[in-house]
Each structure stands twice: as C-alpha cells, then as structure tokens.
Motif scaffolding. Structure first.
Motif, PDB file in Angstrom:
ATOM      1  N   PRO A  43       0.814  -1.219   0.000  1.00 34.14           N
ATOM      2  CA  PRO A  43       0.000   0.000   0.000  1.00 34.14           C
ATOM      3  C   PRO A  43       0.843   1.263   0.000  1.00 34.14           C
ATOM      4  CG  PRO A  43      -0.874  -1.581   1.569  1.00 34.14           C
ATOM      5  CD  PRO A  43       0.418  -2.153   1.068  1.00 34.14           C
ATOM      6  N   GLY A  44       0.507   2.181  -0.874  1.00 32.40           N
ATOM      7  CA  GLY A  44       1.241   3.438  -0.972  1.00 32.40           C
ATOM      8  C   GLY A  44       0.533   4.551  -0.241  1.00 32.40           C
ATOM      9  N   ASN A  45       0.196   5.592  -0.983  1.00 33.77           N
ATOM     10  CA  ASN A  45      -0.507   6.713  -0.365  1.00 33.77           C
ATOM     11  C   ASN A  45      -1.603   7.191  -1.305  1.00 33.77           C
ATOM     12  OD1 ASN A  45      -0.997   8.515   1.712  1.00 33.77           O
ATOM     13  ND2 ASN A  45       0.329  10.079   0.829  1.00 33.77           N
ATOM     14  N   HIS A  46      -2.430   6.217  -1.763  1.00 30.40           N
ATOM     15  CA  HIS A  46      -3.526   6.550  -2.669  1.00 30.40           C
ATOM     16  C   HIS A  46      -4.681   7.245  -1.937  1.00 30.40           C
ATOM     17  CE1 HIS A  46      -1.656   4.033  -5.745  1.00 30.40           C
ATOM     18  NE2 HIS A  46      -1.506   3.111  -4.834  1.00 30.40           N
ATOM     19  N   GLN A  47      -4.687   7.102  -0.602  1.00 28.77           N
ATOM     20  CA  GLN A  47      -5.756   7.692   0.217  1.00 28.77           C
ATOM     21  C   GLN A  47      -7.132   7.201  -0.253  1.00 28.77           C
ATOM     22  OE1 GLN A  47      -5.433  10.171   3.100  1.00 28.77           O
ATOM     23  NE2 GLN A  47      -3.745   8.710   2.946  1.00 28.77           N
ATOM     24  N   THR A  48      -7.215   5.896  -0.528  1.00 36.53           N
ATOM     25  CA  THR A  48      -8.462   5.303  -1.017  1.00 36.53           C
ATOM     26  C   THR A  48      -8.826   4.075  -0.194  1.00 36.53           C
ATOM     27  OG1 THR A  48      -8.073   6.072  -3.275  1.00 36.53           O
ATOM     28  CG2 THR A  48      -9.617   4.262  -3.005  1.00 36.53           C
ATOM     29  N   VAL A  49     -10.074   4.056   0.257  1.00 34.91           N
ATOM     30  CA  VAL A  49     -10.645   2.914   0.974  1.00 34.91           C
ATOM     31  C   VAL A  49     -11.540   2.157   0.001  1.00 34.91           C
ATOM     32  CG1 VAL A  49     -12.082   2.195   2.918  1.00 34.91           C
ATOM     33  CG2 VAL A  49     -10.586   4.206   3.142  1.00 34.91           C
ATOM     34  N   LEU A  50     -11.377   0.849  -0.084  1.00 34.52           N
ATOM     35  CA  LEU A  50     -12.063   0.052  -1.102  1.00 34.52           C
ATOM     36  C   LEU A  50     -12.959  -1.016  -0.482  1.00 34.52           C
ATOM     37  CD1 LEU A  50     -12.375  -0.893  -4.112  1.00 34.52           C
ATOM     38  CD2 LEU A  50     -10.377  -2.359  -3.701  1.00 34.52           C
ATOM     39  N   TYR A  51     -14.149  -1.148  -1.070  1.00 34.43           N
ATOM     40  CA  TYR A  51     -15.025  -2.305  -0.789  1.00 34.43           C
ATOM     41  C   TYR A  51     -15.314  -2.996  -2.108  1.00 34.43           C
ATOM     42  CZ  TYR A  51     -19.197  -5.093  -0.205  1.00 34.43           C
ATOM     43  OH  TYR A  51     -20.086  -6.136  -0.240  1.00 34.43           O
ATOM     44  N   GLU A 119      -9.535  -8.862 -14.021  1.00 36.67           N
ATOM     45  CA  GLU A 119      -8.280  -8.131 -14.231  1.00 36.67           C
ATOM     46  C   GLU A 119      -8.367  -6.712 -13.696  1.00 36.67           C
ATOM     47  OE1 GLU A 119      -5.214  -6.890 -17.877  1.00 36.67           O
ATOM     48  OE2 GLU A 119      -7.074  -7.957 -18.322  1.00 36.67           O
ATOM     49  N   ARG A 120      -9.490  -6.052 -13.952  1.00 39.01           N
ATOM     50  CA  ARG A 120      -9.655  -4.680 -13.490  1.00 39.01           C
ATOM     51  C   ARG A 120      -9.751  -4.627 -11.951  1.00 39.01           C
ATOM     52  NH1 ARG A 120      -8.207   0.044 -12.687  1.00 39.01           N
ATOM     53  NH2 ARG A 120      -9.810   1.609 -12.278  1.00 39.01           N
ATOM     54  N   VAL A 121     -10.373  -5.633 -11.362  1.00 34.58           N
ATOM     55  CA  VAL A 121     -10.467  -5.667  -9.893  1.00 34.58           C
ATOM     56  C   VAL A 121      -9.072  -5.716  -9.280  1.00 34.58           C
ATOM     57  CG1 VAL A 121     -11.179  -7.057  -7.913  1.00 34.58           C
ATOM     58  CG2 VAL A 121     -12.790  -6.629  -9.763  1.00 34.58           C
ATOM     59  N   GLN A 122      -8.183  -6.509  -9.870  1.00 39.94           N
ATOM     60  CA  GLN A 122      -6.819  -6.571  -9.354  1.00 39.94           C
ATOM     61  C   GLN A 122      -6.134  -5.206  -9.453  1.00 39.94           C
ATOM     62  OE1 GLN A 122      -5.840  -9.089  -7.651  1.00 39.94           O
ATOM     63  NE2 GLN A 122      -7.701 -10.192  -8.184  1.00 39.94           N
ATOM     64  N   GLN A 123      -6.390  -4.491 -10.544  1.00 33.70           N
ATOM     65  CA  GLN A 123      -5.837  -3.140 -10.675  1.00 33.70           C
ATOM     66  C   GLN A 123      -6.416  -2.210  -9.609  1.00 33.70           C
ATOM     67  OE1 GLN A 123      -6.887  -2.175 -14.707  1.00 33.70           O
ATOM     68  NE2 GLN A 123      -5.136  -3.253 -15.597  1.00 33.70           N
ATOM     69  N   ILE A 124      -7.700  -2.357  -9.357  1.00 38.12           N
ATOM     70  CA  ILE A 124      -8.366  -1.504  -8.368  1.00 38.12           C
ATOM     71  C   ILE A 124      -7.798  -1.751  -6.973  1.00 38.12           C
ATOM     72  CG2 ILE A 124     -10.566  -1.111  -7.187  1.00 38.12           C
ATOM     73  CD1 ILE A 124     -11.933  -1.466  -9.919  1.00 38.12           C
ATOM     74  N   TYR A 125      -7.488  -3.007  -6.658  1.00 39.39           N
ATOM     75  CA  TYR A 125      -6.818  -3.275  -5.378  1.00 39.39           C
ATOM     76  C   TYR A 125      -5.524  -2.471  -5.293  1.00 39.39           C
ATOM     77  CZ  TYR A 125      -9.815  -7.244  -4.046  1.00 39.39           C
ATOM     78  OH  TYR A 125     -10.874  -8.020  -3.680  1.00 39.39           O
ATOM     79  N   GLY A 126      -4.776  -2.467  -6.390  1.00 38.92           N
ATOM     80  CA  GLY A 126      -3.509  -1.748  -6.405  1.00 38.92           C
ATOM     81  C   GLY A 126      -3.658  -0.244  -6.294  1.00 38.92           C
ATOM     82  N   GLU A 127      -4.863   0.270  -6.566  1.00 45.89           N
ATOM     83  CA  GLU A 127      -5.128   1.708  -6.478  1.00 45.89           C
ATOM     84  C   GLU A 127      -5.663   2.107  -5.104  1.00 45.89           C
ATOM     85  OE1 GLU A 127      -7.921   2.262  -9.620  1.00 45.89           O
ATOM     86  OE2 GLU A 127      -6.485   1.747 -11.212  1.00 45.89           O
ATOM     87  N   SER A 128      -5.722   1.157  -4.196  1.00 43.18           N
ATOM     88  CA  SER A 128      -6.265   1.422  -2.862  1.00 43.18           C
ATOM     89  C   SER A 128      -5.190   1.218  -1.802  1.00 43.18           C
ATOM     90  CB  SER A 128      -7.444   0.490  -2.582  1.00 43.18           C
ATOM     91  OG  SER A 128      -6.990  -0.853  -2.476  1.00 43.18           O
ATOM     92  N   ASP A 129      -5.464   1.692  -0.600  1.00 41.99           N
ATOM     93  CA  ASP A 129      -4.575   1.500   0.541  1.00 41.99           C
ATOM     94  C   ASP A 129      -5.208   0.589   1.580  1.00 41.99           C
ATOM     95  OD1 ASP A 129      -2.633   3.610  -0.295  1.00 41.99           O
ATOM     96  OD2 ASP A 129      -4.362   4.887   0.043  1.00 41.99           O
ATOM     97  N   ILE A 130      -6.529   0.696   1.723  1.00 39.43           N
ATOM     98  CA  ILE A 130      -7.261  -0.007   2.773  1.00 39.43           C
ATOM     99  C   ILE A 130      -8.457  -0.704   2.136  1.00 39.43           C
ATOM    100  CG2 ILE A 130      -8.561   0.270   4.929  1.00 39.43           C
ATOM    101  CD1 ILE A 130      -7.023   3.022   5.197  1.00 39.43           C
ATOM    102  N   CYS A 131      -8.680  -1.963   2.476  1.00 39.54           N
ATOM    103  CA  CYS A 131      -9.854  -2.688   1.988  1.00 39.54           C
ATOM    104  C   CYS A 131     -10.747  -3.042   3.174  1.00 39.54           C
ATOM    105  CB  CYS A 131      -9.448  -3.959   1.248  1.00 39.54           C
ATOM    106  SG  CYS A 131      -8.617  -3.644  -0.317  1.00 39.54           S
ATOM    107  N   CYS A 132     -12.029  -2.700   3.071  1.00 41.12           N
ATOM    108  CA  CYS A 132     -12.990  -2.931   4.160  1.00 41.12           C
ATOM    109  C   CYS A 132     -14.047  -3.945   3.739  1.00 41.12           C
ATOM    110  CB  CYS A 132     -13.692  -1.628   4.529  1.00 41.12           C
ATOM    111  SG  CYS A 132     -12.671  -0.504   5.455  1.00 41.12           S
TER     112      CYS A 132
END
Length: 221
Positions: A43-51, A119-132
C-alpha cells in the motif's frame, strides 16, 4: 465425515444439528492468487478505501457508507470506492447504491462502480490502501483473501468466518459488526499510519500464501 469451511459455519449448523459436531472438521477453501495480485506493490498513499462485493445490507455496506462523514473530519482527502452488483437495500424502494448516495450526499470523494472484470479488480486493489469488508456475517470470505494477497491492509468484522482468516493487529484489523463508529476508527488508524498499512499488508499476503495454498489445504484434508 462432514467438512466445514470455517468454525463459524460448523457452530451455526451445530446449533440446529448438535450431533454433527462429533463428525465434522474445519478445512478452509484453498486459494491460489493471480500473479497480477502478487505483483501489486505494498500500500502506498492513494488515500483510497475500497469495498468489493455485492452491495447489500448484510455485507455492511450501509455501515461503511456512514464512515466517510466520520473519518473525513480528520482526513479530508480520503476517498471511498464501492465496487459490486447493486442489490435491494430493504429501505423503501431504494437499492443499496441509492442508499449509499443518500448517506454520503454531503461527502465528497465517494465512488460507486458496477461489477468489474477480474483483471480490473486486481488493478483496483492496487489503487487502494485499505480494503474494508464489514459484513454482518460471512461463512468464509474469498474476497478478503483476494485483498490480502494483493498486499492490502484489510478490515473485517468480528464474529464470523472472516475473523478466522485475520489475526487482529497482525494480518489486519477486526471490528464489531453493525458499528460505523468502530469501522471509522479502524479506517482512521490505518489512514494515518503508512508503516502500519505496509506491515499488515505484508503479513496478510504471507498468511494467504502459507495457510490457503493447495498444498496446505490438501494436507489438512
């Protein structure tokens, strides 16, 4: 013999069929993450929370929708992204997506996306920092393993199958279900501590590779 994916499933069934307890054992699902998932950096610093998952009340998405207003008082740049199939909310005729929009109407930075390709979901994980994943109850939690394999810092609910996957404060955070306040506190903690996010993400990925590999699960079976 009877196989259960988690102890939570076994206990729920045993309440109705007590004798099953004497001939049942717990074997988790095996999970082989994609190489794309494993290639995601920490996780970097995307400042994104993902569900990620169906948008339905039992998944806790309405609890998560209440969190942005609580969290962004201290972290105004934090964004929230919901990805999944829209379902009825049980409130009037609104769908869950409509309810999320109503709950977050005064908050910027909330995005709702329809189901995406794997494939896009995997990219979206990479664009997030926290998964809820604040489900009120889950039998297991494959989507949780996906996020952990992607090296994300994860938050899930206590009291169900997901709580058997995460070791609190070591491979993720566990919070009370039905509690937007507790969920917001966990998000706030992770949002403000990049080192903690990286530590949890590394430990989560290692746990998935060790405990849910084909070899590990088949050996138990």
């Amino acid at each position: 013999a009877v196989a259960a994916t988690t102890q939570a499933v076994l206990e729920r069934v045993a309440r109705e069929v007590p004798e099953i307890r004497h001939k049942a054992a717990v074997y988790p699902y095996m999970f082989v993450p994609s190489q794309t998932s494993l290639d995601n950096p920490m996780p970097g610093n995307h400042q994104t929370v993902l569900y990620v998952g169906r948008l339905e009340p039992r998944k806790g998405v309405l609890d998560l929708a209440a969190a942005p207003a609580l969290v962004r008082k201290k972290t105004p740049g934090l964004r929230f992204r919901f990805v999944g199939r829209d379902m009825p909310s049980g409130r009037a005729k609104d769908s869950c997506a409509e309810q999320i929009r109503k709950i977050t109407r005064w908050v910027d930075g909330v995005e709702i996306l329809p189901p995406q390709t794997a494939e896009r979901v995997q990219q979206i994980y990479g664009e997030s920092d926290i998964c809820c994943f604040p489900s009120h109850w889950e039998s297991f939690g494959l989507v949780l393993l996906e996020a952990m394999a992607a090296g994300r810092a994860v938050i899930a609910s206590q009291g169900s199958g997901m709580a058997e996957i995460i070791e609190d404060r070591k491979t993720g955070l566990l919070v009370e279900p039905h509690s937007p306040k507790k969920l917001a506190e966990a998000i706030q903690l992770l949002a403000g501590d990049r080192k903690l996010r990286i530590r949890l993400g590394k430990a989560a990925r290692a746990k998935v590779l060790q405990a849910y590999s084909e070899n590990a699960v088949l050996e138990k079976q």
